[in-house]
Design an enzyme around this catalytic site. Sequence first.
Site, mmCIF file in Angstrom:
data_model
loop_
_atom_site.group_PDB
_atom_site.id
_atom_site.type_symbol
_atom_site.label_atom_id
_atom_site.label_comp_id
_atom_site.label_asym_id
_atom_site.label_seq_id
_atom_site.Cartn_x
_atom_site.Cartn_y
_atom_site.Cartn_z
ATOM 1 N N THR A 380 0.879 -1.163 0.000
ATOM 2 C CA THR A 380 0.000 0.000 0.000
ATOM 3 C C THR A 380 0.914 1.208 0.000
ATOM 4 O O THR A 380 2.120 1.082 -0.181
ATOM 5 C CB THR A 380 -0.879 -0.053 1.286
ATOM 6 O OG1 THR A 380 -1.568 -1.303 1.318
ATOM 7 C CG2 THR A 380 -1.908 1.049 1.363
ATOM 8 N N GLU A 419 -8.974 -6.182 -4.050
ATOM 9 C CA GLU A 419 -9.345 -6.035 -2.642
ATOM 10 C C GLU A 419 -10.502 -6.920 -2.193
ATOM 11 O O GLU A 419 -10.732 -7.057 -0.978
ATOM 12 C CB GLU A 419 -9.650 -4.570 -2.340
ATOM 13 C CG GLU A 419 -8.408 -3.700 -2.409
ATOM 14 C CD GLU A 419 -8.645 -2.336 -1.828
ATOM 15 O OE1 GLU A 419 -8.741 -2.222 -0.593
ATOM 16 O OE2 GLU A 419 -8.746 -1.375 -2.602
ATOM 17 N N ASP A 422 -9.954 -9.477 0.545
ATOM 18 C CA ASP A 422 -9.978 -9.163 1.978
ATOM 19 C C ASP A 422 -11.256 -9.658 2.652
ATOM 20 O O ASP A 422 -11.371 -9.600 3.875
ATOM 21 C CB ASP A 422 -9.829 -7.656 2.206
ATOM 22 C CG ASP A 422 -8.375 -7.225 2.294
ATOM 23 O OD1 ASP A 422 -7.510 -8.104 2.419
ATOM 24 O OD2 ASP A 422 -8.107 -6.009 2.225
ATOM 25 N N GLY A 462 1.319 -2.031 4.238
ATOM 26 C CA GLY A 462 1.804 -3.336 4.657
ATOM 27 C C GLY A 462 0.756 -4.345 5.061
ATOM 28 O O GLY A 462 1.061 -5.279 5.811
#
Length: 564
Positions: A380, A419, A422, A462
């Site tokens: 990131t 994403e 996640d 991270g």
Amino acid sequence: MVSKNDFKGRTPYSDYIRETAEGNAGMVATAHPIASEVGQKILREGGNAVDAAVAIQFALNVVEPMMTGIGGSGFMMVYDAKTKKTKIFDGHVRAPKAAHPNMFLDETGEVIPFRKRSTKATAVGVPGILKAMDAALRQYGSKPLAELIEPSIAHAENGVEVNFVLCDALENFEYRLGDVAKNFFLPEGKKLKPGDILKKEHLAKTYRILQEKGISAFYEGEIGEAIIRSIKKLGGFMEMDDLQSYRITEDEPMRGTYKGYEIVSSFAPSAGGFSVLQILKILESFKIEQYDVRSWEKYYLIAEAMRLAFEDKKAFMADPEYAELPLSGLFHPEYISERRKFINFEERNNEVNFGNPWKYDKVTERQIVSQPFEKEQSETTHFTVQDQWGNIVACTSTVEHPFGCGIMVEDYGFILNNELTDFDSVPGGMNEVEPGKRPVSCKSPTIIFKDGKPILTLGSPGGPTIISSVVQTIIHFLDFNLDIKSAIEEPRIFTPMGPHIEWEAGIDMNSKGHLEGMGYVFNDVPHSIGNVQAIHMDQENGISYGAADSSREGCALGLDKEDF
């Protein structure tokens, strides 16, 4: 103060000059010199912190395309010095309408391996960073979007020097690149080298469209249409309607106290703020400052508190639009006291698990579904700005894993995120995939106040290591009284839940050996954890100190009153 022997072995001491700055009328800290220069330019020309932050985000897409970009998401925290209020513009991704709880399971019901599911077009969430920036600019900005994009167009057209960060990412994560991205980053199959000039004409074209037509061109116009074409071509299911219906939220941040300081950080669906605050609350009564900064006791306390918080994060965090979160229970004094009892100073406690905050909360108890542990490196970027009026922006933005899903939008020059990975891969829990839902994140843009005044802002990239990097930098600064650059450079550790500890060069080897005797297992070799960018506001003397982590090509730039 930092000396050339304190640098974790990552960069020459000469880079300390680039990575630190002071000023009495503004400060910028980012992971790349060009991005910092763009932000400083906007501030010098009379722009405020939000103006500069928007310009920085566009610049970072040019210089850190593997970490962030307009195809991703971000949490932008804004402190308004006039009203003394802080809010978060949540531009996190949302799941497309066709997303479903079983999407990460194969035909036999087994979880699809991470590398496979994270590099598919189905992993792309509806990007939100542009709408978050647009909303922040409309409320707080003073300059037009077109002006803030212009510096990045020049850099994209003229080309920027390739640095070691991009080269390392290509070396380690080439497997993530789709065909269009591979042709761009590995022209004719040749690897880029530090110092090569990389021009980005397609990205510049995209920026020109945004200049002329505004953010709506991304969500309703030709850029959006190109996104959907690229996704559909590779088997994805996002539709134009998903882009058109995307919405951000404007949130109150998470707030907590630690030894007389107010800690303000991100709110769900980012679990970062919750975890940072819970770790600090667990540690508060242990008086960690009584130990040496590199003692086994300090590392032990951080490791055990981190394990406790991560167990709770996995169990109880989700998008608050889709689930009631037991936050009152998780921060109830008796619950925190229960969690502290797992820390015994004798061994790594094998009994660490998520707790039962429901008994201290009024929300309905939900099922907890265990998830497979998969070690994959998230990346990131974080940047922070303070302007001459005292306004502050702390923003963590991302495309998730390096190069996101690997899909570069054809002819438009930007990477799409991955994403949706996640979300839980095994359905049934609070963080399962649902249409329109936001997955749990670890982003932790943070501002710390003393007596109502901001004294520190920081954040890190991270993935889950974001939380550990932010917590340890706060502890180094508040408890061990290190200056902000030293607080960042002090070697960090990370442990998610199991016995495994990742570590940075420079930790005390005797302390490491002691922890191994307590049941912890360390990586064979150290590596950098996170990449903290921070600004310390010395309110008494009216001076700000900026600092960038030496693990990337970070840069802090300040402004003085005579610069205007």
